[in-house]
Design an enzyme around this catalytic site. Structure first.
Site, PDB file in Angstrom:
ATOM      1  N   ASP A  43       1.838 -10.953   4.478  1.00 16.18           N
ATOM      2  CA  ASP A  43       0.689 -10.506   5.287  1.00 16.18           C
ATOM      3  C   ASP A  43      -0.570 -10.507   4.419  1.00 16.18           C
ATOM      4  O   ASP A  43      -0.633  -9.774   3.423  1.00 16.18           O
ATOM      5  CB  ASP A  43       0.941  -9.092   5.824  1.00 16.18           C
ATOM      6  CG  ASP A  43      -0.211  -8.638   6.705  1.00 16.18           C
ATOM      7  OD1 ASP A  43      -0.279  -9.119   7.847  1.00 16.18           O
ATOM      8  OD2 ASP A  43      -1.055  -7.841   6.247  1.00 16.18           O
ATOM      9  N   TYR A  48      -8.976  -8.652   1.805  1.00 19.28           N
ATOM     10  CA  TYR A  48      -8.210  -8.146   0.658  1.00 19.28           C
ATOM     11  C   TYR A  48      -8.687  -8.810  -0.645  1.00 19.28           C
ATOM     12  O   TYR A  48      -8.295  -8.380  -1.739  1.00 19.28           O
ATOM     13  CB  TYR A  48      -6.706  -8.350   0.861  1.00 19.28           C
ATOM     14  CG  TYR A  48      -6.160  -7.648   2.102  1.00 19.28           C
ATOM     15  CD1 TYR A  48      -6.893  -6.657   2.754  1.00 19.28           C
ATOM     16  CD2 TYR A  48      -4.915  -7.978   2.635  1.00 19.28           C
ATOM     17  CE1 TYR A  48      -6.414  -6.033   3.897  1.00 19.28           C
ATOM     18  CE2 TYR A  48      -4.417  -7.347   3.780  1.00 19.28           C
ATOM     19  CZ  TYR A  48      -5.177  -6.388   4.406  1.00 19.28           C
ATOM     20  OH  TYR A  48      -4.695  -5.769   5.539  1.00 19.28           O
ATOM     21  N   LYS A  77      -6.118 -12.596   8.476  1.00 19.66           N
ATOM     22  CA  LYS A  77      -6.943 -11.876   9.455  1.00 19.66           C
ATOM     23  C   LYS A  77      -8.426 -12.209   9.290  1.00 19.66           C
ATOM     24  O   LYS A  77      -8.914 -12.338   8.155  1.00 19.66           O
ATOM     25  CB  LYS A  77      -6.755 -10.358   9.297  1.00 19.66           C
ATOM     26  CG  LYS A  77      -5.299  -9.958   9.205  1.00 19.66           C
ATOM     27  CD  LYS A  77      -5.075  -8.460   9.138  1.00 19.66           C
ATOM     28  CE  LYS A  77      -3.656  -8.172   8.683  1.00 19.66           C
ATOM     29  NZ  LYS A  77      -3.521  -8.002   7.221  1.00 19.66           N
ATOM     30  N   HIS A 110      -9.041  -8.699  12.756  1.00 20.26           N
ATOM     31  CA  HIS A 110      -8.608  -7.573  11.915  1.00 20.26           C
ATOM     32  C   HIS A 110      -8.908  -6.206  12.543  1.00 20.26           C
ATOM     33  O   HIS A 110      -8.074  -5.303  12.534  1.00 20.26           O
ATOM     34  CB  HIS A 110      -9.290  -7.693  10.544  1.00 20.26           C
ATOM     35  CG  HIS A 110      -8.567  -7.013   9.431  1.00 20.26           C
ATOM     36  ND1 HIS A 110      -8.554  -7.484   8.154  1.00 20.26           N
ATOM     37  CD2 HIS A 110      -7.831  -5.881   9.396  1.00 20.26           C
ATOM     38  CE1 HIS A 110      -7.847  -6.675   7.386  1.00 20.26           C
ATOM     39  NE2 HIS A 110      -7.394  -5.689   8.117  1.00 20.26           N
TER      40      HIS A 110
HETATM   41  P1  NDP Z   1       2.260   1.052   2.513  1.00 17.25           P
HETATM   42  O1  NDP Z   1       2.604   2.071   3.531  1.00 17.25           O
HETATM   43  O2  NDP Z   1       2.987  -0.236   2.503  1.00 17.25           O
HETATM   44  O3  NDP Z   1       2.350   1.764   1.101  1.00 17.25           O
HETATM   45  C1  NDP Z   1       2.017   1.107  -0.089  1.00 17.25           C
HETATM   46  C2  NDP Z   1       2.185   2.126  -1.201  1.00 17.25           C
HETATM   47  O4  NDP Z   1       3.564   2.504  -1.294  1.00 17.25           O
HETATM   48  C3  NDP Z   1       1.809   1.602  -2.559  1.00 17.25           C
HETATM   49  O5  NDP Z   1       1.280   2.652  -3.295  1.00 17.25           O
HETATM   50  C4  NDP Z   1       3.131   1.141  -3.154  1.00 17.25           C
HETATM   51  O6  NDP Z   1       3.085   1.191  -4.564  1.00 17.25           O
HETATM   52  C5  NDP Z   1       4.056   2.207  -2.610  1.00 17.25           C
HETATM   53  N1  NDP Z   1       5.453   1.787  -2.463  1.00 17.25           N
HETATM   54  C6  NDP Z   1       5.916   0.579  -2.048  1.00 17.25           C
HETATM   55  N2  NDP Z   1       7.250   0.586  -1.976  1.00 17.25           N
HETATM   56  C7  NDP Z   1       7.657   1.816  -2.372  1.00 17.25           C
HETATM   57  C8  NDP Z   1       8.922   2.428  -2.537  1.00 17.25           C
HETATM   58  N3  NDP Z   1      10.048   1.759  -2.264  1.00 17.25           N
HETATM   59  N4  NDP Z   1       8.963   3.698  -2.991  1.00 17.25           N
HETATM   60  C9  NDP Z   1       7.815   4.387  -3.281  1.00 17.25           C
HETATM   61  N5  NDP Z   1       6.589   3.850  -3.135  1.00 17.25           N
HETATM   62  C10 NDP Z   1       6.506   2.581  -2.679  1.00 17.25           C
HETATM   63  O7  NDP Z   1       0.680   0.829   2.634  1.00 17.25           O
HETATM   64  P2  NDP Z   1      -0.328  -0.276   3.058  1.00 17.25           P
HETATM   65  O8  NDP Z   1      -1.484   0.429   3.635  1.00 17.25           O
HETATM   66  O9  NDP Z   1      -0.558  -1.197   1.931  1.00 17.25           O
HETATM   67  O10 NDP Z   1       0.358  -1.064   4.271  1.00 17.25           O
HETATM   68  C11 NDP Z   1       1.165  -2.191   4.118  1.00 17.25           C
HETATM   69  C12 NDP Z   1       0.436  -3.475   4.488  1.00 17.25           C
HETATM   70  O11 NDP Z   1       0.007  -3.465   5.838  1.00 17.25           O
HETATM   71  C13 NDP Z   1      -0.877  -3.688   3.713  1.00 17.25           C
HETATM   72  O12 NDP Z   1      -0.672  -4.012   2.365  1.00 17.25           O
HETATM   73  C14 NDP Z   1      -1.514  -4.761   4.561  1.00 17.25           C
HETATM   74  O13 NDP Z   1      -0.917  -6.011   4.313  1.00 17.25           O
HETATM   75  C15 NDP Z   1      -1.189  -4.236   5.967  1.00 17.25           C
HETATM   76  N6  NDP Z   1      -2.245  -3.361   6.500  1.00 17.25           N
HETATM   77  C16 NDP Z   1      -3.004  -3.832   7.548  1.00 17.25           C
HETATM   78  C17 NDP Z   1      -4.015  -3.069   8.073  1.00 17.25           C
HETATM   79  C18 NDP Z   1      -4.809  -3.585   9.202  1.00 17.25           C
HETATM   80  O14 NDP Z   1      -5.893  -3.038   9.466  1.00 17.25           O
HETATM   81  N7  NDP Z   1      -4.331  -4.596   9.900  1.00 17.25           N
HETATM   82  C19 NDP Z   1      -4.333  -1.729   7.555  1.00 17.25           C
HETATM   83  C20 NDP Z   1      -3.437  -1.296   6.510  1.00 17.25           C
HETATM   84  C21 NDP Z   1      -2.444  -2.091   6.025  1.00 17.25           C
HETATM   85  P3  NDP Z   1       3.495  -0.074  -5.507  1.00 17.25           P
HETATM   86  O15 NDP Z   1       2.692  -1.247  -5.063  1.00 17.25           O
HETATM   87  O16 NDP Z   1       3.131   0.407  -6.860  1.00 17.25           O
HETATM   88  O17 NDP Z   1       4.967  -0.254  -5.327  1.00 17.25           O
HETATM   89  C1  1BO Z   2     -10.118  -1.233   5.936  1.00 17.08           C
HETATM   90  C2  1BO Z   2      -8.667  -1.428   5.701  1.00 17.08           C
HETATM   91  C3  1BO Z   2      -8.182  -2.773   6.005  1.00 17.08           C
HETATM   92  C4  1BO Z   2      -6.757  -2.890   5.690  1.00 17.08           C
HETATM   93  O1  1BO Z   2      -6.195  -3.945   6.408  1.00 17.08           O
END
Ligand code: NDP
Ligand code: 1BO
Length: 317
Positions: A43, A48, A77, A110
């Site tokens: 994704d 980003y 996106k 997005h």
């Molecule tokens: P997540 O809920 O995926 O959480 C990410 C966090 O969790 C990071 O700090 C990561 O640290 C940690 N983590 C990952 N795996 C584990 C584990 N097994 N145990 C403990 N901690 C863990 O957050 P996101 O907000 O990043 O959501 C995921 C994805 O969704 C985004 O990266 C993006 O691609 C998408 N997204 C889309 C949005 C939109 O507006 N369309 C908005 C938000 C997200 P580490 O990397 O150090 O492992």
């Molecule tokens: C503003 C946050 C966007 C993550 O997809």
């Protein structure tokens, strides 16, 4: 690996890798490690600011013969500063050039929020454009053009309410096939879930682990922790699984896609292995009771300093 099936028969791996906040310098290795583990869905998003590095990782992975382009599902996106119809294809072409790809599998609007073309992150009200000035259907016509041009195989939206989906569907020539939204046990979005199921729109669960690495400016005081939720902790212990694995598998068993982000090799593997954990009906029922409509990404950042957007007109609730 569980798959979501699209109307034309294409299949999207339900489990994928999130890349928001994965910095250049980190994301190359994360994407390569993920694909080596078996991830087939990545994704991405223009905002980003790491698509060029992801592109290098994909190019090197293809060159090694580890996977072929057609084996992967790549989503990206459209950022909010390219909502005019004529801006959509150029924005998508920039993403394709950065990712070093000929086509995307899925391209999403997005946010249902628009900015002026030269603004990446709005600071004042005058940086925004209202949805009256650029209606979503205008942006969507650009998305439909990108589908027709073969630059993406599917189009969809992200952060759309049921109301906005209905308005879009009423005018769309090509229906949105995906809504990517925040989904986890504290935000189950049951009305959206039922609407999308009925209308054959797939859902992707973002921030499934609570997005704890968000910038502090996007965090609320006293956020709940999904990892410390006693119900999730106890279900994880019963299955000899981790809490992250339960959160991921809950999303998969609900029939949604899920895209946890990690840049850590052990956690990438742990998250991938969630797919072997099987939650029982009673586990799903217990988790079903945890809903409290809690958004980690509550959209407040789009509503300050004279913005024409409000939480009410963003989420329509
Ligand atoms: P997540 O809920 O995926 O959480 C990410 C966090 O969790 C990071 O700090 C990561 O640290 C940690 N983590 C990952 N795996 C584990 C584990 N097994 N145990 C403990 N901690 C863990 O957050 P996101 O907000 O990043 O959501 C995921 C994805 O969704 C985004 O990266 C993006 O691609 C998408 N997204 C889309 C949005 C939109 O507006 N369309 C908005 C938000 C997200 P580490 O990397 O150090 O492992
Ligand atoms: C503003 C946050 C966007 C993550 O997809």
């Amino acid at each position: 690996m569980q798959k979501l099936i699209f109307a034309n028969g294409d299949t999207m791996p339900a489990f994928g890798l999130g890349t928001w906040k994965s910095k250049p310098g980190e994301v190359y290795t994360a994407v390569r490690d993920a694909i080596k583990i078996g991830y087939l869905h990545i994704d991405c998003a223009a905002i980003y600011l790491n698509e060029a590095e992801i592109g290098n990782a994909l190019k090197d992975t293809f060159a090694e013969g580890l996977v072929k382009r057609e084996d992967l599902w790549i989503t990206s996106k459209l950022w909010s500063n390219a909502h005019k119809k004529e801006e959509v294809i150029p924005a998508l072409k920039k993403t394709l050039s950065d990712l070093q790809l000929e086509y995307l599998d899925l391209y999403l609007v997005h946010w249902p929020i628009a900015f002026k073309s030269d603004i990446l992150a709005p600071r004042t009200g005058s940086d925004y454009i209202t949805l009256e000035q650029i209606p979503i259907i205008e942006t969507w016509r650009g998305m439909e053009d990108s589908l027709k041009a073969g630059l993406t195989k599917h189009i969809g939206v992200s952060n759309f309410s049921v109301k906005k989906l209905k308005e879009l569907i009423a005018l769309a020539f090509d229906k949105p096939e995906m809504n990517q939204i925040e989904l986890h046990p504290l935000l189950q979005q049951k009305e959206m879930y039922a609407f999308c199921k009925n209308d054959n729109i797939h859902l992707t669960a973002y921030s499934p682990l609570g997005s704890k690495d968000r910038h502090p400016s996007l965090k609320s005081a006293d956020e709940p922790s999904l990892f410390e939720n006693p119900v999730i902790v106890s279900i994880a212990a019963k299955h000899k699984a981790t809490t992250a694995q339960v959160l991921i598998q809950w999303a998969i068993q609900r029939g949604t896609a899920v895209i946890p982000k990690s840049i850590n090799p052990e956690r990438l593997k742990e998250n991938y292995d969630a797919q072997v954990v099987k939650l029982t009906d009673s586990d799903m029922e217990e988790i079903g009771k945890l809903d409290r409509h809690y958004r980690f990404l509550n959209g407040e950042n789009w509503t300050t300093n004279g913005s024409p957007y409000t939480l009410a007109n963003l989420w329509d609730e």
